[in-house]
Design a protein around this motif. Structure first.
Motif, PDB file in Angstrom:
ATOM      1  N   GLU A 206       0.798  -1.231   0.000  1.00  0.00           N
ATOM      2  CA  GLU A 206       0.000   0.000   0.000  1.00  0.00           C
ATOM      3  C   GLU A 206       0.826   1.273   0.000  1.00  0.00           C
ATOM      4  OE1 GLU A 206      -3.435   2.148   2.798  1.00  0.00           O
ATOM      5  OE2 GLU A 206      -2.302   0.428   3.537  1.00  0.00           O
ATOM      6  N   THR A 207       1.879   1.349   0.803  1.00  0.00           N
ATOM      7  CA  THR A 207       2.625   2.602   0.934  1.00  0.00           C
ATOM      8  C   THR A 207       3.925   2.603   0.134  1.00  0.00           C
ATOM      9  OG1 THR A 207       3.747   1.864   2.967  1.00  0.00           O
ATOM     10  CG2 THR A 207       1.635   3.008   3.220  1.00  0.00           C
ATOM     11  N   ALA A 208       4.074   1.628  -0.777  1.00  0.00           N
ATOM     12  CA  ALA A 208       5.258   1.600  -1.632  1.00  0.00           C
ATOM     13  C   ALA A 208       5.229   2.782  -2.604  1.00  0.00           C
ATOM     14  CB  ALA A 208       5.320   0.285  -2.401  1.00  0.00           C
ATOM     15  N   VAL A 209       6.422   3.310  -2.886  1.00  0.00           N
ATOM     16  CA  VAL A 209       6.588   4.382  -3.869  1.00  0.00           C
ATOM     17  C   VAL A 209       7.645   3.934  -4.865  1.00  0.00           C
ATOM     18  CG1 VAL A 209       7.237   6.783  -4.262  1.00  0.00           C
ATOM     19  CG2 VAL A 209       5.973   6.158  -2.193  1.00  0.00           C
ATOM     20  N   ILE A 210       7.319   3.980  -6.152  1.00  0.00           N
ATOM     21  CA  ILE A 210       8.228   3.507  -7.194  1.00  0.00           C
ATOM     22  C   ILE A 210       8.498   4.657  -8.156  1.00  0.00           C
ATOM     23  CG2 ILE A 210       8.551   1.844  -9.056  1.00  0.00           C
ATOM     24  CD1 ILE A 210       6.675  -0.034  -7.607  1.00  0.00           C
ATOM     25  N   GLY A 211       9.776   4.908  -8.436  1.00  0.00           N
ATOM     26  CA  GLY A 211      10.166   5.993  -9.327  1.00  0.00           C
ATOM     27  C   GLY A 211       9.946   5.657 -10.794  1.00  0.00           C
ATOM     28  N   ASP A 212      10.574   6.421 -11.673  1.00  0.00           N
ATOM     29  CA  ASP A 212      10.416   6.239 -13.112  1.00  0.00           C
ATOM     30  C   ASP A 212      11.371   5.168 -13.636  1.00  0.00           C
ATOM     31  OD1 ASP A 212       8.594   8.325 -13.061  1.00  0.00           O
ATOM     32  OD2 ASP A 212      10.083   9.845 -13.604  1.00  0.00           O
ATOM     33  N   ASN A 213      10.932   4.506 -14.705  1.00  0.00           N
ATOM     34  CA  ASN A 213      11.790   3.567 -15.438  1.00  0.00           C
ATOM     35  C   ASN A 213      12.337   2.457 -14.539  1.00  0.00           C
ATOM     36  OD1 ASN A 213      11.509   5.258 -17.778  1.00  0.00           O
ATOM     37  ND2 ASN A 213      13.030   6.618 -16.862  1.00  0.00           N
ATOM     38  N   VAL A 214      11.452   1.857 -13.771  1.00  0.00           N
ATOM     39  CA  VAL A 214      11.818   0.751 -12.881  1.00  0.00           C
ATOM     40  C   VAL A 214      11.389  -0.562 -13.521  1.00  0.00           C
ATOM     41  CG1 VAL A 214      11.344  -0.326 -10.648  1.00  0.00           C
ATOM     42  CG2 VAL A 214      11.749   2.137 -10.789  1.00  0.00           C
ATOM     43  N   ARG A 215      12.278  -1.555 -13.453  1.00  0.00           N
ATOM     44  CA  ARG A 215      11.994  -2.874 -14.005  1.00  0.00           C
ATOM     45  C   ARG A 215      11.904  -3.876 -12.857  1.00  0.00           C
ATOM     46  NH1 ARG A 215      15.843  -5.315 -18.599  1.00  0.00           N
ATOM     47  NH2 ARG A 215      15.286  -3.270 -19.451  1.00  0.00           N
ATOM     48  N   ILE A 216      10.806  -4.633 -12.816  1.00  0.00           N
ATOM     49  CA  ILE A 216      10.561  -5.609 -11.753  1.00  0.00           C
ATOM     50  C   ILE A 216      10.253  -6.956 -12.391  1.00  0.00           C
ATOM     51  CG2 ILE A 216       9.017  -6.232  -9.849  1.00  0.00           C
ATOM     52  CD1 ILE A 216       8.553  -3.236  -9.407  1.00  0.00           C
ATOM     53  N   TYR A 217      10.917  -7.994 -11.915  1.00  0.00           N
ATOM     54  CA  TYR A 217      10.693  -9.330 -12.451  1.00  0.00           C
ATOM     55  C   TYR A 217       9.780 -10.148 -11.534  1.00  0.00           C
ATOM     56  CZ  TYR A 217      14.204  -8.491 -16.032  1.00  0.00           C
ATOM     57  OH  TYR A 217      14.880  -8.003 -17.117  1.00  0.00           O
ATOM     58  N   GLN A 218       9.455 -11.349 -11.983  1.00  0.00           N
ATOM     59  CA  GLN A 218       8.477 -12.189 -11.295  1.00  0.00           C
ATOM     60  C   GLN A 218       8.916 -12.515  -9.867  1.00  0.00           C
ATOM     61  OE1 GLN A 218      10.367 -13.126 -13.848  1.00  0.00           O
ATOM     62  NE2 GLN A 218      11.180 -15.196 -13.552  1.00  0.00           N
ATOM     63  N   GLY A 219       7.920 -12.675  -8.998  1.00  0.00           N
ATOM     64  CA  GLY A 219       8.187 -13.109  -7.634  1.00  0.00           C
ATOM     65  C   GLY A 219       8.758 -12.054  -6.714  1.00  0.00           C
ATOM     66  N   VAL A 220       8.806 -10.810  -7.143  1.00  0.00           N
ATOM     67  CA  VAL A 220       9.345  -9.730  -6.300  1.00  0.00           C
ATOM     68  C   VAL A 220       8.289  -9.282  -5.299  1.00  0.00           C
ATOM     69  CG1 VAL A 220      10.033  -7.293  -6.313  1.00  0.00           C
ATOM     70  CG2 VAL A 220      11.066  -8.897  -7.928  1.00  0.00           C
ATOM     71  N   THR A 221       8.719  -9.019  -4.060  1.00  0.00           N
ATOM     72  CA  THR A 221       7.846  -8.473  -3.026  1.00  0.00           C
ATOM     73  C   THR A 221       8.391  -7.128  -2.556  1.00  0.00           C
ATOM     74  OG1 THR A 221       7.161 -10.659  -2.236  1.00  0.00           O
ATOM     75  CG2 THR A 221       6.895  -8.812  -0.710  1.00  0.00           C
TER      76      THR A 221
END
Length: 301
Positions: A206-221
């Protein structure tokens, strides 16, 4: 079992359930006008996707945008009104006209955000196309990449979440979760150009903040490491408890980034890393590789 025995059993079960309903356990409510309808919320979500990606979400003849928006406004306003009455209860029953007007305003707020959301989603599609050598076209990304679908629905839900609309935003993102295997809370703040590759098992709190141009792969928490409680032992809601991810960060599969920490810009978090401390910009962190022992099938080492 004969027919009479079956009927007697059904009578006993229905009477027991009726008694359970009368206890008002908090998991039943027959008042249709104060409960959002999951089917209607899903329908509104799909229609909003039609507006964001015209021609991609619907086969056959495509209605005019004006007609589609009018239908969405009517249905979304109704569901928002139901959610508000559900939460406010008797307080809302005394101001039905005002509540209805407020529901219209909140629904229009989401519709007014759609042109800007299309610009942001274009950056997401571009990020997926440019970041995946297996992607051959924007069409392929939009039609088949679960990350784009999950992000698009979350961006819609986030507008309603920020406007303090109850229930509906979470219903929308849980629908996306069921469709894609990607669980992004509507309260999370996403920058532009987010690419969730493969996606299955990704959880963003809920309170996560993600910047620009971020790459996330499977299974990430991107989760919380602890849940503070008050003096009565009840979880305290609304506190910052999820990470802030800077821009141009890559997080590889299976990584767990936990707590109110900051991952600096241009960092790389390797696969299966368990991270509970902040990283300065430009950091690369990896898990120790496991020790491998090879043994041939004929018994020789």
């Amino acid at each position: 079992m004969n027919r009479r025995e079956k009927n007697d059993a059904l009578d006993r079960i229905s009477q027991a359930l009726a008694a359970s309903y009368e206890k008002n356990l908090g998991i039943n409510d027959a008042a249709d006008d104060t409960m959002p309808c999951r089917e209607e919320v899903i329908d509104v979500t799909e229609r909003l996707l039609e507006v964001l990606f015209p021609g991609f979400e619907r086969a056959g003849s495509y209605p005019s945008t004006r007609i589609l928006l009018g239908d969405v406004l009517r249905k979304l306003s109704d569901q928002i009104g139901r959610a508000m009455r559900r939460v406010k209860g008797d307080e809302c029953a005394e101001c039905m006209q005002e509540c209805s007007s407020h529901s219209d305003t909140l629904a229009l707020k989401l519709l007014e955000s759609l042109p800007n959301l299309r610009e942001v989603l274009l950056a997401d599609v571009e990020a997926a196309y440019n970041g995946d050598p297996a992607a051959h076209s924007y069409d392929e990304v939009i039609l088949s990449y679960p990350g784009i679908r999950a992000i698009a629905i979350q961006r819609l839900a986030h507008v309603l979440f920020c406007a303090d609309v109850p229930l509906i935003p979470r219903m929308m993102t849980e629908y996306a979760h069921s469709e894609t295997g990607i669980d992004i809370h509507p309260g999370a703040t996403l920058g532009k150009g987010i690419f969730i590759d493969h996606g299955t098992g990704v959880v963003i709190g809920e309170t996560a903040v993600i910047g620009d141009n971020v790459r996330i792969y499977q299974g990430v928490t991107l989760g919380a490491v602890s849940f503070p409680k008050n003096a009565c032992g009840i979880l305290i809601k609304g506190l910052r408890r999820h990470p802030t991810i800077g821009s141009n960060v890559t997080i590889y599969s299976g990584a767990s980034v936990l707590g109110d920490i900051t991952i600096g810009d241009d960092s790389v978090v390797g696969g299966n890393v368990w991270l509970t401390e902040s990283l300065p910009p430009g950091t690369k962190i990896t898990a120790l590789p496991p020790e491998h022992r090879k043994k041939s099938l004929n018994g020789n080492k």
